[in-house]
Design a protein around this motif. Structure first.
Motif, PDB file in Angstrom:
ATOM      1  N   GLY A 215      10.503 -23.447  32.205  1.00  0.00           N
ATOM      2  CA  GLY A 215       9.469 -22.642  31.597  1.00  0.00           C
ATOM      3  C   GLY A 215       9.682 -21.169  31.878  1.00  0.00           C
ATOM      4  O   GLY A 215      10.279 -20.795  32.894  1.00  0.00           O
ATOM      5  N   GLU A 216       9.163 -20.305  30.993  1.00  0.00           N
ATOM      6  CA  GLU A 216       9.346 -18.866  31.211  1.00  0.00           C
ATOM      7  C   GLU A 216       8.592 -18.392  32.459  1.00  0.00           C
ATOM      8  O   GLU A 216       8.920 -17.340  33.016  1.00  0.00           O
ATOM      9  CB  GLU A 216       8.906 -18.073  29.989  1.00  0.00           C
ATOM     10  CG  GLU A 216       7.421 -18.069  29.702  1.00  0.00           C
ATOM     11  CD  GLU A 216       7.056 -17.083  28.602  1.00  0.00           C
ATOM     12  OE1 GLU A 216       7.833 -16.123  28.374  1.00  0.00           O
ATOM     13  OE2 GLU A 216       6.010 -17.278  27.962  1.00  0.00           O
ATOM     14  N   ASN A 217       7.595 -19.153  32.908  1.00  0.00           N
ATOM     15  CA  ASN A 217       6.860 -18.810  34.124  1.00  0.00           C
ATOM     16  C   ASN A 217       7.302 -19.654  35.311  1.00  0.00           C
ATOM     17  O   ASN A 217       6.546 -19.805  36.289  1.00  0.00           O
ATOM     18  CB  ASN A 217       5.355 -18.985  33.886  1.00  0.00           C
ATOM     19  CG  ASN A 217       4.845 -18.094  32.772  1.00  0.00           C
ATOM     20  OD1 ASN A 217       5.225 -16.928  32.668  1.00  0.00           O
ATOM     21  ND2 ASN A 217       3.990 -18.636  31.908  1.00  0.00           N
ATOM     22  N   GLU A 249       8.428 -21.204  26.090  1.00  0.00           N
ATOM     23  CA  GLU A 249       7.427 -20.140  26.150  1.00  0.00           C
ATOM     24  C   GLU A 249       6.112 -20.641  26.756  1.00  0.00           C
ATOM     25  O   GLU A 249       5.662 -21.759  26.483  1.00  0.00           O
ATOM     26  CB  GLU A 249       7.177 -19.611  24.733  1.00  0.00           C
ATOM     27  CG  GLU A 249       6.274 -18.398  24.666  1.00  0.00           C
ATOM     28  CD  GLU A 249       6.108 -17.879  23.248  1.00  0.00           C
ATOM     29  OE1 GLU A 249       5.417 -16.863  23.080  1.00  0.00           O
ATOM     30  OE2 GLU A 249       6.692 -18.487  22.322  1.00  0.00           O
ATOM     31  N   ASN A 250       5.518 -19.796  27.610  1.00  0.00           N
ATOM     32  CA  ASN A 250       4.209 -20.045  28.225  1.00  0.00           C
ATOM     33  C   ASN A 250       4.177 -21.281  29.121  1.00  0.00           C
ATOM     34  O   ASN A 250       3.099 -21.794  29.427  1.00  0.00           O
ATOM     35  CB  ASN A 250       3.113 -20.185  27.154  1.00  0.00           C
ATOM     36  CG  ASN A 250       2.920 -18.904  26.358  1.00  0.00           C
ATOM     37  OD1 ASN A 250       3.015 -17.809  26.907  1.00  0.00           O
ATOM     38  ND2 ASN A 250       2.662 -19.040  25.072  1.00  0.00           N
ATOM     39  N   ALA A 251       5.328 -21.768  29.542  1.00  0.00           N
ATOM     40  CA  ALA A 251       5.387 -22.962  30.394  1.00  0.00           C
ATOM     41  C   ALA A 251       5.809 -22.578  31.802  1.00  0.00           C
ATOM     42  O   ALA A 251       6.406 -21.523  32.031  1.00  0.00           O
ATOM     43  CB  ALA A 251       6.355 -23.980  29.808  1.00  0.00           C
ATOM     44  N   GLY A 252       5.501 -23.465  32.746  1.00  0.00           N
ATOM     45  CA  GLY A 252       5.858 -23.231  34.129  1.00  0.00           C
ATOM     46  C   GLY A 252       6.937 -24.190  34.595  1.00  0.00           C
ATOM     47  O   GLY A 252       7.851 -24.544  33.832  1.00  0.00           O
ATOM     48  N   PRO A 255       8.255 -28.069  32.383  1.00  0.00           N
ATOM     49  CA  PRO A 255       7.361 -28.103  31.222  1.00  0.00           C
ATOM     50  C   PRO A 255       7.116 -29.526  30.733  1.00  0.00           C
ATOM     51  O   PRO A 255       7.995 -30.399  30.828  1.00  0.00           O
ATOM     52  CB  PRO A 255       8.130 -27.288  30.175  1.00  0.00           C
ATOM     53  CG  PRO A 255       9.038 -26.406  30.968  1.00  0.00           C
ATOM     54  CD  PRO A 255       9.436 -27.208  32.172  1.00  0.00           C
TER      55      PRO A 255
END
Length: 283
Positions: A215-217, A249-252, A255
């Motif tokens: 994830g991007e986060n 996108e928007n995942a940690g 995902p």
């Protein structure tokens, strides 16, 4: 066209739809098959190992053979949401149907890493990954091949620490699977990092694909070390090995759709009418 003629045309079209034969209006879908839970007394790890098997919905009504998805961390990755998403994607022709095998942990920390690691708090993990992978390759896979209609094509999936196990398996015993999906793989393992480029340079495992998904986060070290592995695979470029790198996108960390996205990337361009890539190349 007058309004009266237009309405007659609309009514005629609706009547044609509703008067279709029942067999054309609705096709009876195959119902999901019950999950099977089995056990193997493993000589490789010296314990009884449980595993779960989910078969394609149409398995009982055909004599078709299917590729096998080996799912590490089976106690939480092998769930109805994950499996349902894969079945739905297969029905859409995005990926093949799989025999899905969930492998629960007995001692996750022990089986993840080939070397014993010591954490800052003094805790230890690892040391049995080689024996664990031998259990999968030498005991579990032959059992699945003997008792189920499997194709000689496999995918190995791991998450976080077992994401590392999947990456490690690719270089240790590439014949274990054809495609490897590692979600948020924790690659900060000293022995692996020290030999990473050498392992890539000396890779002679034939045609294999690796999908790195995060994830991007995600944790910064996950993003950086997976990126470095992708770059090393691209720069060194050993024959047969390809690596996909996907940041959701928007995942940690790990995902929820990591496996499905990894498989979609690996099977990009595949069509349901085609055989599974490489399934005819192995005995």
């Amino acid at each position: 066209m007058s309004i009266k003629k237009y309405m007659r045309a609309v009514l005629a079209a609706l009547a044609a739809v509703f008067l279709l034969p029942a067999a054309i209006q609705a096709v009876e879908p195959a119902l999901p098959l019950a999950v099977r839970s089995e056990k193997i007394a493993s000589a490789r790890v010296g314990e009884l190992r449980k595993f779960h098997v989910s078969l394609p919905d149409g398995y009982a009504a055909s004599d078709e053979r299917y590729p096998v998805l080996l799912m590490l961390d089976g106690e939480f990755n092998f769930n109805s949401g994950e499996i349902g998403g894969l079945r739905h994607a297969a029905q859409q022709g995005l990926i093949p149907e799989f025999i899905i095998v969930g492998i629960p942990n007995t001692d996750r920390g022990l089986d993840c890493f080939p070397e014993e690691l010591t954490y800052p708090d003094g805790g230890k993990a690892g040391g049995r990954a080689d024996r664990f992978l031998d259990f999968i390759g030498e005991e579990l896979v032959p059992y699945i091949d003997k008792n189920y209609r499997s194709q000689p094509f496999r995918v190995l999936y791991g998450t976080s620490n077992t994401g590392f196990t999947a990456v490690y398996a690719l270089f240790r015993a590439p014949g274990l699977a054809d495609y490897y999906v590692a979600a948020s793989a924790t690659l900060r393992v000293p022995g692996f990092l020290a030999r990473r480029d050498q392992l890539i340079r000396e890779f002679k495992g034939g045609k294999r694909r690796l999908a790195l998904v995060m994830g991007e986060n995600d944790y910064p070290t996950i993003l950086s070390q997976n990126g470095e592995l992708k770059e090393a695979c691209d720069v060194i470029a050993p024959a047969g090995l390809s690596c996909r790198f996907t940041v959701i996108e928007n995942a940690g960390h790990v995902p929820a759709n990591a496996l499905l996205e990894g498989l979609r990337r690996l099977f990009s361009g595949w069509k349901a009418a085609k055989p599974v890539p490489g399934s005819d190349d192995r005995p």
